[in-house]
Write a protein that holds these residues in place. Structure first.
Motif, PDB file in Angstrom:
ATOM      1  N   PHE A 316       0.844  -1.193   0.000  1.00 56.27           N
ATOM      2  CA  PHE A 316       0.000   0.000   0.000  1.00 56.27           C
ATOM      3  C   PHE A 316       0.878   1.241   0.000  1.00 56.27           C
ATOM      4  N   ALA A 317       0.486   2.229  -0.765  1.00 55.15           N
ATOM      5  CA  ALA A 317       1.214   3.497  -0.783  1.00 55.15           C
ATOM      6  C   ALA A 317       1.251   4.093   0.618  1.00 55.15           C
ATOM      7  N   PRO A 318       2.316   4.822   0.957  1.00 58.68           N
ATOM      8  CA  PRO A 318       2.370   5.477   2.269  1.00 58.68           C
ATOM      9  C   PRO A 318       1.129   6.337   2.505  1.00 58.68           C
ATOM     10  N   LYS A 445       5.358   8.761  -5.659  1.00 61.27           N
ATOM     11  CA  LYS A 445       4.341   9.294  -6.554  1.00 61.27           C
ATOM     12  C   LYS A 445       3.284   8.240  -6.913  1.00 61.27           C
ATOM     13  N   MET A 446       3.508   7.010  -6.482  1.00 63.12           N
ATOM     14  CA  MET A 446       2.589   5.928  -6.796  1.00 63.12           C
ATOM     15  C   MET A 446       1.500   5.848  -5.726  1.00 63.12           C
ATOM     16  N   LYS A 447       0.260   6.034  -6.138  1.00 64.61           N
ATOM     17  CA  LYS A 447      -0.860   5.950  -5.208  1.00 64.61           C
ATOM     18  C   LYS A 447      -1.465   4.553  -5.232  1.00 64.61           C
ATOM     19  N   GLY A 448      -2.404   4.326  -4.312  1.00 62.80           N
ATOM     20  CA  GLY A 448      -3.098   3.048  -4.275  1.00 62.80           C
ATOM     21  C   GLY A 448      -2.205   1.905  -3.853  1.00 62.80           C
ATOM     22  N   MET A 449      -2.398   0.748  -4.499  1.00 65.41           N
ATOM     23  CA  MET A 449      -1.607  -0.435  -4.226  1.00 65.41           C
ATOM     24  C   MET A 449      -0.682  -0.683  -5.415  1.00 65.41           C
ATOM     25  N   PHE A 450       0.414  -1.361  -5.154  1.00 62.53           N
ATOM     26  CA  PHE A 450       1.316  -1.698  -6.256  1.00 62.53           C
ATOM     27  C   PHE A 450       2.005  -3.034  -5.991  1.00 62.53           C
ATOM     28  N   ARG A 451       2.313  -3.689  -7.083  1.00 58.00           N
ATOM     29  CA  ARG A 451       2.981  -4.987  -7.017  1.00 58.00           C
ATOM     30  C   ARG A 451       4.374  -4.841  -6.411  1.00 58.00           C
ATOM     31  N   THR A 452       4.683  -5.709  -5.475  1.00 59.28           N
ATOM     32  CA  THR A 452       6.032  -5.786  -4.932  1.00 59.28           C
ATOM     33  C   THR A 452       6.414  -7.250  -4.800  1.00 59.28           C
ATOM     34  N   GLY A 453       7.680  -7.504  -4.826  1.00 62.34           N
ATOM     35  CA  GLY A 453       8.169  -8.861  -4.642  1.00 62.34           C
ATOM     36  C   GLY A 453       9.511  -8.797  -3.960  1.00 62.34           C
ATOM     37  N   TRP A 454       9.904  -9.874  -3.361  1.00 56.11           N
ATOM     38  CA  TRP A 454      11.189  -9.894  -2.661  1.00 56.11           C
ATOM     39  C   TRP A 454      11.937 -11.174  -2.988  1.00 56.11           C
ATOM     40  N   GLN A 455      13.123 -10.995  -3.514  1.00 56.79           N
ATOM     41  CA  GLN A 455      14.050 -12.096  -3.736  1.00 56.79           C
ATOM     42  C   GLN A 455      15.110 -11.979  -2.654  1.00 56.79           C
ATOM     43  N   ASN A 476      11.525  -0.284   2.205  1.00 54.29           N
ATOM     44  CA  ASN A 476      10.258  -0.045   2.890  1.00 54.29           C
ATOM     45  C   ASN A 476       9.408   0.902   2.047  1.00 54.29           C
ATOM     46  N   ASP A 477       8.841   0.360   0.976  1.00 50.30           N
ATOM     47  CA  ASP A 477       8.121   1.177  -0.005  1.00 50.30           C
ATOM     48  C   ASP A 477       6.858   1.832   0.538  1.00 50.30           C
ATOM     49  N   GLY A 478       6.282   1.248   1.598  1.00 49.93           N
ATOM     50  CA  GLY A 478       5.056   1.815   2.159  1.00 49.93           C
ATOM     51  C   GLY A 478       5.299   2.702   3.359  1.00 49.93           C
ATOM     52  N   ASP A 479       6.588   2.957   3.685  1.00 53.68           N
ATOM     53  CA  ASP A 479       6.957   3.782   4.847  1.00 53.68           C
ATOM     54  C   ASP A 479       6.330   3.252   6.135  1.00 53.68           C
TER      55      ASP A 479
END
Length: 553
Positions: A316-318, A445-455, A476-479
């Protein structure tokens, strides 16, 4: 509880002992994760690539598009076995400690960068100091946080320039790093860090030559590494070309002379080129070829699949960027509205496993069902929870993804599931390529939800928690920030007993279910396909191509 086909067990003190003693190459194993070994030496191969987010500097590369290149051209103190991810010495002669807070590192002599200069203790200390120094704004600088003096290297101001005026960093270097002699340096951490030696194989801890510090910007376009391969050319948006490094003296060199990463805008194009023998390896199979295992008939004896240390999530966006998702109940409701099992069956043909938490099952310390009911599809409960939260205040729920990889089908299916369960419109939105996508997220600048993945960067439960969810962490993309979570991570890192450390990490992970900063979707299985010209294709425990084993037939 999900069974694991492989467990990477990394005990705190045993890892230190292993690295201090040193060990040889791990043996190769066949099966579904690799093709036949052998093949000839020399020649060139092409593999699927994508646009790196940033210039190719190890301490500023936290994504796979650039990371795959970085790992081929830089050697680190520690190497992870391709099959098991077990750490073993590479450039380190030894890494020793008696208290998990003071470490002595001896660097092997005779190793060189591609410009002919020596790899020394100073090469590491200078690189790590550069990564840590706040004004340098390195995305992997956070990985230096355990080293003493990190706080003084950080800017403390606010606004557009946190390094201005009174916010200026107090120090340019870490007090915890000391060069003892040409091939020895010491590390002192602020607190005990039991798994520090295990971390040192991650790209953020790579050494840098003197040439980097003379012109970091130019270096990023054509980095000078010390690994099995060197970078010959980076043709932006088109290709990245590597060739064998003649000065490499390590134990993990490759067989082919040249590797070209061909940059694709979508996975279908790469897959079709493999079918036509115009591309040698694709590390991603499009959804269209997963249906009914079509890729297996398309590429008989030229495909492999392996469970890897990878997890797919939705972040989720911050709250400052998009307050519509601020309430944890809204985030939990959205998670419960996602029918993971059906999406995996219909889109991925069963080649994923529904996630029940935020940590991959392949690492020691994994605990099933950490997400509890919030990762179990229940449309009625999801809608009731959303109502309890006062409903969704925005016009629609959005889920963004990078359009140059195989994400369109599953994100659209996810949105359809959310819409049907919650009665709120949900739209999956593609962003042109990975570099643009990640830049929008990094710039908030990305609102809403966005795809994330972790390798995973290194085989540890800590790696699935601290870099992603600790306050101020690099990924920590969502702060997300929770003092109780941070405290448990600190306590876990100080434990000398692996079981006690894992318990603390598991307690921290359980807090994520209460806050839901990101939605666990599924655990990764990497599937690859290759042309009839190559052999020895192996999927590493990290889900990447093992370039030490690939060869032409």
């Amino acid at each position: 509880m999900r069974g694991t086909t492989r467990t990477v067990a990394v005990a705190a003190m045993s890892a230190v002992a292993l690295l201090a003693a040193g060990c040889g190459n791990g043996g190769e194993s066949g099966g579904s994760s690799s093709s036949a070994a052998g093949g000839q030496k020399g020649g060139e191969i092409t593999v699927r690539g994508c646009n790196p987010q940033n210039p190719l500097v190890p301490s500023n590369t936290t994504e796979t598009c650039g990371g795959n290149v970085i790992d081929a051209i830089f050697s680190k103190l520690v190497h992870y076995d391709a099959e098991t991810a077990k750490p073993e010495n590479d450039l380190a002669e030894s890494i020793e400690t008696t208290d998990n807070q003071n470490f002595t590192v001896k660097v092997k002599q005779g190793n060189k960068f591609a410009d002919g200069t020596d790899v020394t203790a100073k090469s590491f200390v200078d690189a790590w100091n550069y990564a840590a120094y706040g004004p340098n704004a390195q995305s992997s600088g956070y990985f230096m946080e355990p080293i003493e003096g990190f706080g003084d290297t950080q800017c403390t101001g606010e606004g557009d320039d946190p390094c201005a005026g009174a916010g200026k960093a107090k120090a340019e270097t870490l007090t915890g790093l000391k060069v003892v002699d040409d091939y020895t340096f010491t590390i002192k951490t602020s607190e005990k860090v039991s798994n520090l030696p295990v971390r040192l194989g991650y790209s953020a801890f790579a050494p840098l030559p003197e040439a980097f510090f003379k012109d970091p910007k130019a270096f990023g376009d054509k980095p000078i590494g010390n690994g099995p391969y060197k970078l010959d050319a980076w043709n932006k948006e088109q290709s990245i070309v590597l060739s064998k490094n003649p000065d490499y003296k390590g134990a993990f060199g490759g067989k082919v002379d040249k590797i070209t990463f061909k940059i694709y805008q979508d996975s279908d194009s790469a897959y079709n080129d493999v079918l036509a023998n115009n591309l040698d390896i694709t590390d991603e199979i499009p959804a269209s070829a997963l249906i009914d295992d079509k890729y297996k008939s398309d590429l008989p004896d030229r495909n492999a699949q392996k469970e890897t240390g990878v997890i797919q999530t939705i972040t989720f966006a911050p709250t400052k960027v998009d307050p519509n998702y601020a309430d944890p109940k809204i985030r939990q409701a959205i998670s419960m509205a996602i029918d993971r099992n059906t999406i995996i069956k219909q889109i991925f043909n069963g080649t994923r496993e529904p996630a029940t938490g935020w940590v991959s099952p392949v690492v020691d310390g994994y605990k099933a069902d950490q997400c509890g009911e919030y990762c179990t599809y229940d449309a009625a409960k999801a809608k009731a929870l959303l109502t309890e939260a006062g409903g969704f205040k925005g016009d629609k729920i959005t889920l963004s993804y990078n359009a140059d990889a195989a994400h369109k089908e599953w994100t659209e299916a996810t949105c359809n599931s959310i819409k049907q369960a919650l009665g709120v419109d949900c739209v999956a939105t593609g962003v042109v390529d990975f570099a643009t996508f990640r830049s929008q997220i990094a710039d908030r600048k990305m609102k809403g939800m966005f795809r994330t993945g972790w390798q995973m960067d290194y085989p540890s439960i800590e790696n699935f928690l601290a870099p992603i969810f600790k306050t101020g962490a690099s990924s920590n993309d969502g702060d997300y920030s929770n003092p109780a979570f941070d405290k448990l991570l600190t306590e876990a890192a100080a434990e000398t007993d692996a079981a006690a450390a894992n318990q603390k990490y598991q307690e921290a992970e359980a807090l994520l279910a209460q806050d839901m900063p990101a939605i666990p979707m599924w655990y990764g299985k990497t599937t690859m396909g290759w042309s009839d010209k190559v052999t020895g294709v192996k999927i590493t425990a990290f889900g990447t191509i093992d370039f030490s084993s690939v060869a032409l037939k």
